[in-house]
Design an enzyme around this catalytic site. Sequence first.
Site, PDB file in Angstrom:
ATOM      1  N   ASP A  92       0.802  -1.227   0.000  1.00 36.80           N
ATOM      2  CA  ASP A  92       0.000   0.000   0.000  1.00 36.80           C
ATOM      3  C   ASP A  92       0.834   1.275   0.000  1.00 36.80           C
ATOM      4  O   ASP A  92       0.284   2.367  -0.059  1.00 36.80           O
ATOM      5  CB  ASP A  92      -0.975   0.010   1.184  1.00 36.80           C
ATOM      6  CG  ASP A  92      -0.278   0.168   2.527  1.00 36.80           C
ATOM      7  OD1 ASP A  92       0.953   0.015   2.581  1.00 36.80           O
ATOM      8  OD2 ASP A  92      -0.968   0.432   3.532  1.00 36.80           O
ATOM      9  N   TYR A 116      10.884   5.125   0.186  1.00 37.44           N
ATOM     10  CA  TYR A 116      11.814   4.192   0.828  1.00 37.44           C
ATOM     11  C   TYR A 116      13.221   4.277   0.247  1.00 37.44           C
ATOM     12  O   TYR A 116      14.168   3.792   0.860  1.00 37.44           O
ATOM     13  CB  TYR A 116      11.296   2.752   0.716  1.00 37.44           C
ATOM     14  CG  TYR A 116      10.251   2.409   1.750  1.00 37.44           C
ATOM     15  CD1 TYR A 116      10.606   1.858   2.978  1.00 37.44           C
ATOM     16  CD2 TYR A 116       8.907   2.646   1.509  1.00 37.44           C
ATOM     17  CE1 TYR A 116       9.645   1.547   3.928  1.00 37.44           C
ATOM     18  CE2 TYR A 116       7.932   2.342   2.447  1.00 37.44           C
ATOM     19  CZ  TYR A 116       8.312   1.796   3.659  1.00 37.44           C
ATOM     20  OH  TYR A 116       7.354   1.498   4.604  1.00 37.44           O
TER      21      TYR A 116
END
Length: 449
Positions: A171, A264
């Site tokens: 997600d 990330y």
Amino acid sequence: MNKSYSIVIAGGGSTFTPGIVLMLLDNLDDFPISRLKLYDNDEERQNKIAGACEVLIKERAPYIEFLATTDPKEAFSEVDFVMAHIRVGKYAMRELDEKIPLKYGVVGQETCGPGGIAYGMRSIGGVLELIDFMETYSPDAWMLNYSNPAAIVAEATRRLRPTSKVLNICDMPIGIEDRMAQILGLSSRKEMIVRYYGLNHFGWWTSICDKAGNDLMPAIKEHVGKFGYIPKNEQEQAEASWNDTFKKAREVYQLDPDTLPNTYLQYYFYPDDMVKKSNPDFTRANEVMEGREKFIFGECEKIVRAQSSADSQIKIDDHASYIVDLARALAYNTGERMLLIVENNGTIENFDPTAMVEVPCIVGKNGPEPITVGRIPQFQKGLMEQQVSVEKLVVEAWIEKSYQKLWQALTLSQTVPNARTAKLILDDLVEANKDYWPPLAEKNLQPSL
């Protein structure tokens, strides 16, 4: 669209389960449910969540048959979908995943670097067990797996359960696309058509258009270059670590301003910065245990005591709506366009065909059809080759019970400075995970000269 579906949520004791149950209840017109089961191997933890979920279902859809169980046969029999979000070792092990690398000045994070490798080694067996339960008791069911670390789990399912009906999803891109939509002033991310490629937690958007084909990238890039993924009108979140992450996208974006990055990537491009701002005594795991975990368990207890959710602060998990979209696409052959983690097999022309890549797919009753990406630039290709090798080595280490391959995986991670540090971290992780990892065989090493 007359059929009602039977679902088991594997990881029923998760703090995310109540939000997912609320989301499913909010979408019953589009995706009707006749039976909803929770499955967990921790009965005490699941019971805290299940009592509240039972009240929520009675209030909103009392006709839905509800069951919480620790019995695999009871849980996985006669289901159409398994929604899996397990955390092997729970938050106590996540805390060690984060704190052990930080002890050596290395990124301590749940899915990236040594922490992600440790978590992956624990998750592989747990996810395979769920697949086997599903195939034993409901062989026609689909598993929608969003257990982390998704990249390592996806590689393990590719290698070890290649014919299983498992879709690996995440997600995080959805959360970033929600922010992009806010930045643009759109009502929903579904107004955008995106092109994206990479590995899980390691990717780039290359095109974002509206449904009329107008290019939305320039406006988003201009904003991200100044503010990161923080919409101008957004109040800072209570969890400071997420604010820092969305702000840091400014710097991550600068490495390739032709694309927009997954947040990330900060752990791989700026590992020293990530270590500097980390508190080795109070990591994200502590933040979650002190924050969301206490809050959700407290709210569930309140609901059970009152037998009413009237005063509950638990919110629908909007990010999880993509799970319903995916289930609907499989059930009703909708041809929904979604980001999924699939075997490359030529989707990215100049990349390992066996790599599990995250790309847009058209999803129907037979599963996903990846949308061709073509050739990718050298910068992304090089980064992805290094990271996919880490993921493959972790899975090989789990299969072969190989200390050597796990040491190689840690050494190859861009978050780890050298092989000596990798070994120190690994030895601590082996000790911490002795109840969860397969025992690792160490090759006879020649003594240092």
